[in-house]
Design a protein around this motif. Structure first.
Motif, PDB file in Angstrom:
ATOM      1  N   ARG A 124       0.829  -1.208   0.000  1.00  0.00           N
ATOM      2  CA  ARG A 124       0.000   0.000   0.000  1.00  0.00           C
ATOM      3  C   ARG A 124       0.864   1.259   0.000  1.00  0.00           C
ATOM      4  O   ARG A 124       0.409   2.317  -0.395  1.00  0.00           O
ATOM      5  CB  ARG A 124      -0.934  -0.003   1.205  1.00  0.00           C
ATOM      6  CG  ARG A 124      -2.138  -0.907   1.010  1.00  0.00           C
ATOM      7  CD  ARG A 124      -3.111  -0.826   2.167  1.00  0.00           C
ATOM      8  NE  ARG A 124      -4.387  -1.421   1.810  1.00  0.00           N
ATOM      9  CZ  ARG A 124      -4.625  -2.714   1.817  1.00  0.00           C
ATOM     10  NH1 ARG A 124      -3.663  -3.558   2.171  1.00  0.00           N
ATOM     11  NH2 ARG A 124      -5.820  -3.181   1.475  1.00  0.00           N
ATOM     12  N   LYS A 125       2.108   1.143   0.432  1.00  0.00           N
ATOM     13  CA  LYS A 125       3.028   2.287   0.425  1.00  0.00           C
ATOM     14  C   LYS A 125       4.035   2.125  -0.706  1.00  0.00           C
ATOM     15  O   LYS A 125       5.247   2.228  -0.520  1.00  0.00           O
ATOM     16  CB  LYS A 125       3.749   2.393   1.765  1.00  0.00           C
ATOM     17  CG  LYS A 125       2.815   2.684   2.929  1.00  0.00           C
ATOM     18  CD  LYS A 125       3.579   2.804   4.229  1.00  0.00           C
ATOM     19  CE  LYS A 125       2.646   3.116   5.391  1.00  0.00           C
ATOM     20  NZ  LYS A 125       3.373   3.229   6.684  1.00  0.00           N
ATOM     21  N   PRO A 160       2.682   4.849  -6.869  1.00  0.00           N
ATOM     22  CA  PRO A 160       1.770   5.301  -5.809  1.00  0.00           C
ATOM     23  C   PRO A 160       0.290   5.146  -6.143  1.00  0.00           C
ATOM     24  O   PRO A 160      -0.540   5.073  -5.237  1.00  0.00           O
ATOM     25  CB  PRO A 160       2.147   6.775  -5.628  1.00  0.00           C
ATOM     26  CG  PRO A 160       2.784   7.178  -6.924  1.00  0.00           C
ATOM     27  CD  PRO A 160       3.500   5.954  -7.410  1.00  0.00           C
ATOM     28  N   ASP A 161      -0.066   5.108  -7.419  1.00  0.00           N
ATOM     29  CA  ASP A 161      -1.484   5.009  -7.790  1.00  0.00           C
ATOM     30  C   ASP A 161      -1.982   3.566  -7.795  1.00  0.00           C
ATOM     31  O   ASP A 161      -3.190   3.331  -7.927  1.00  0.00           O
ATOM     32  CB  ASP A 161      -1.710   5.620  -9.179  1.00  0.00           C
ATOM     33  CG  ASP A 161      -1.413   7.115  -9.201  1.00  0.00           C
ATOM     34  OD1 ASP A 161      -1.540   7.744  -8.129  1.00  0.00           O
ATOM     35  OD2 ASP A 161      -1.050   7.633 -10.272  1.00  0.00           O
ATOM     36  N   LEU A 162      -1.074   2.605  -7.671  1.00  0.00           N
ATOM     37  CA  LEU A 162      -1.465   1.201  -7.816  1.00  0.00           C
ATOM     38  C   LEU A 162      -2.438   0.762  -6.728  1.00  0.00           C
ATOM     39  O   LEU A 162      -3.373   0.005  -6.996  1.00  0.00           O
ATOM     40  CB  LEU A 162      -0.224   0.304  -7.807  1.00  0.00           C
ATOM     41  CG  LEU A 162      -0.474  -1.190  -8.043  1.00  0.00           C
ATOM     42  CD1 LEU A 162      -1.176  -1.412  -9.379  1.00  0.00           C
ATOM     43  CD2 LEU A 162       0.845  -1.963  -8.000  1.00  0.00           C
ATOM     44  N   THR A 163      -2.232   1.238  -5.508  1.00  0.00           N
ATOM     45  CA  THR A 163      -3.124   0.858  -4.413  1.00  0.00           C
ATOM     46  C   THR A 163      -4.563   1.271  -4.703  1.00  0.00           C
ATOM     47  O   THR A 163      -5.502   0.484  -4.536  1.00  0.00           O
ATOM     48  CB  THR A 163      -2.662   1.492  -3.087  1.00  0.00           C
ATOM     49  OG1 THR A 163      -1.366   0.996  -2.756  1.00  0.00           O
ATOM     50  CG2 THR A 163      -3.629   1.158  -1.964  1.00  0.00           C
ATOM     51  N   LEU A 187      -2.554  -7.148  -1.437  1.00  0.00           N
ATOM     52  CA  LEU A 187      -3.330  -6.223  -2.277  1.00  0.00           C
ATOM     53  C   LEU A 187      -4.007  -6.939  -3.441  1.00  0.00           C
ATOM     54  O   LEU A 187      -5.055  -6.512  -3.917  1.00  0.00           O
ATOM     55  CB  LEU A 187      -2.413  -5.120  -2.818  1.00  0.00           C
ATOM     56  CG  LEU A 187      -2.325  -3.826  -2.019  1.00  0.00           C
ATOM     57  CD1 LEU A 187      -1.356  -2.861  -2.689  1.00  0.00           C
ATOM     58  CD2 LEU A 187      -3.687  -3.177  -1.846  1.00  0.00           C
ATOM     59  N   LEU A 188      -3.401  -8.016  -3.914  1.00  0.00           N
ATOM     60  CA  LEU A 188      -3.973  -8.735  -5.053  1.00  0.00           C
ATOM     61  C   LEU A 188      -5.195  -9.556  -4.650  1.00  0.00           C
ATOM     62  O   LEU A 188      -5.906 -10.068  -5.518  1.00  0.00           O
ATOM     63  CB  LEU A 188      -2.919  -9.640  -5.694  1.00  0.00           C
ATOM     64  CG  LEU A 188      -1.722  -8.917  -6.324  1.00  0.00           C
ATOM     65  CD1 LEU A 188      -0.758  -9.909  -6.943  1.00  0.00           C
ATOM     66  CD2 LEU A 188      -2.195  -7.918  -7.385  1.00  0.00           C
ATOM     67  N   LYS A 189      -5.440  -9.689  -3.342  1.00  0.00           N
ATOM     68  CA  LYS A 189      -6.626 -10.419  -2.873  1.00  0.00           C
ATOM     69  C   LYS A 189      -7.858  -9.502  -2.859  1.00  0.00           C
ATOM     70  O   LYS A 189      -8.967  -9.971  -2.664  1.00  0.00           O
ATOM     71  CB  LYS A 189      -6.394 -10.950  -1.459  1.00  0.00           C
ATOM     72  CG  LYS A 189      -5.100 -11.737  -1.252  1.00  0.00           C
ATOM     73  CD  LYS A 189      -5.058 -13.011  -2.062  1.00  0.00           C
ATOM     74  CE  LYS A 189      -3.951 -13.948  -1.582  1.00  0.00           C
ATOM     75  NZ  LYS A 189      -2.600 -13.369  -1.570  1.00  0.00           N
ATOM     76  N   VAL A 190      -7.654  -8.193  -3.062  1.00  0.00           N
ATOM     77  CA  VAL A 190      -8.748  -7.229  -2.966  1.00  0.00           C
ATOM     78  C   VAL A 190      -9.680  -7.264  -4.181  1.00  0.00           C
ATOM     79  O   VAL A 190     -10.915  -7.332  -4.025  1.00  0.00           O
ATOM     80  CB  VAL A 190      -8.212  -5.796  -2.747  1.00  0.00           C
ATOM     81  CG1 VAL A 190      -9.355  -4.791  -2.723  1.00  0.00           C
ATOM     82  CG2 VAL A 190      -7.405  -5.722  -1.453  1.00  0.00           C
TER      83      VAL A 190
END
Length: 246
Positions: free
Chosen positions: A71-72, A77-80, A131-134
């Motif tokens: 997330r950081k 920075p836009d990937l999250t 993050l890929l589980k979201v």
């Protein structure tokens, strides 16, 4: 002199260049594609993600390299925000993945995220990134056979990253012709390689089934194959009994 559009191609000799097989004009789509590429994939000489980037309108295909995405993420920075958007879907097969054709049309335009690497690398990337589980997981259901015949695929129905994205885009955009248009450079590349001595590959599944696989198989795979064989024998036995009684 080649256009700057082709600056990311690999300076291949003109006689074996796939640039002429790209669409005459970049294709306009509403879907945004984000390819999360394993670093080792960048080292391959015959990588295909640039074909997709050169075919689609600028800004619609983004290649992001790495194995860990937090997330950081300072570099991207836009990937999250993209991965947490309700309009984002992850193209990754599994029991919890839905058919991409079943996504509601009014839910778009979608962000399509895909993992680019070998199947082992892609599974590792998915397993090691929370993050890929979201995003909602989606998969494609089609009977296309891979045109990437100079690289061994795990199964007869497995498609390369380029082909999977091409089919997914054709579904999301409701433009079935895009699947063939976007994979034309790949088909040309394979034809060129075969003409100059490359060997056409069969899938790992085909080689195993026909006794052509020379590497040691994992124990899990051996057990799965034995189970499938036993189920098939049982089914054939039951069918034989039914036929005798009829």
């Amino acid at each position: 002199m080649k256009s700057t559009r082709f600056s990311e191609c690999f300076c291949r000799p003109e006689t074996v260049c796939w640039c002429p097989f790209l669409p005459a004009e970049r294709i306009e789509i509403s879907t945004s594609v984000f390819i999360l590429q394993h670093p080792f994939e960048e080292l391959r000489k015959l990588k295909t993600a640039p074909m997709l980037k050169q075919s689609l309108e600028e800004g619609k295909c983004n290649i992001i390299r790495g194995k860990r995405f937090s997330r950081k993420n300072i570099k991207y920075p836009d990937l999250t925000d993209i991965l947490e958007s309700p309009k984002t879907v992850l193209l990754f097969p599994g029991d919890d993945a839905v058919d991409i054709a079943d996504l509601p049309a009014h839910g778009g335009p979608y962000n399509l995220v895909v993992l680019d690497g070998t199947w082992t690398q892609a599974r590792g990337m998915y397993a090691n990134n929370k993050l890929l589980k979201v995003p909602k997981k989606v998969m494609i259901n089609c009977d296309r056979k891979s045109k990437y015949v100079i690289r061994t695929q795990p199964t007869d129905n497995a498609l390369s990253t380029l082909e999977s994205v091409a089919v997914a885009i054709s579904v999301l955009e409701n433009r079935q012709e895009l699947a063939d248009v976007l994979t034309a450079p790949l088909e040309a590349l394979c034809d060129f390689q075969i003409q100059y001595g490359a060997v056409q590959h069969q899938s790992k599944e085909f080689k195993i089934a026909n006794g052509l696989w020379q590497k040691k198989l994992p124990k899990k795979m051996i057990k799965r194959m034995e189970k499938e064989r036993d189920l098939m024998m049982e089914e054939e036995k039951n069918n034989g009994v039914d036929e005798g009684e009829s």
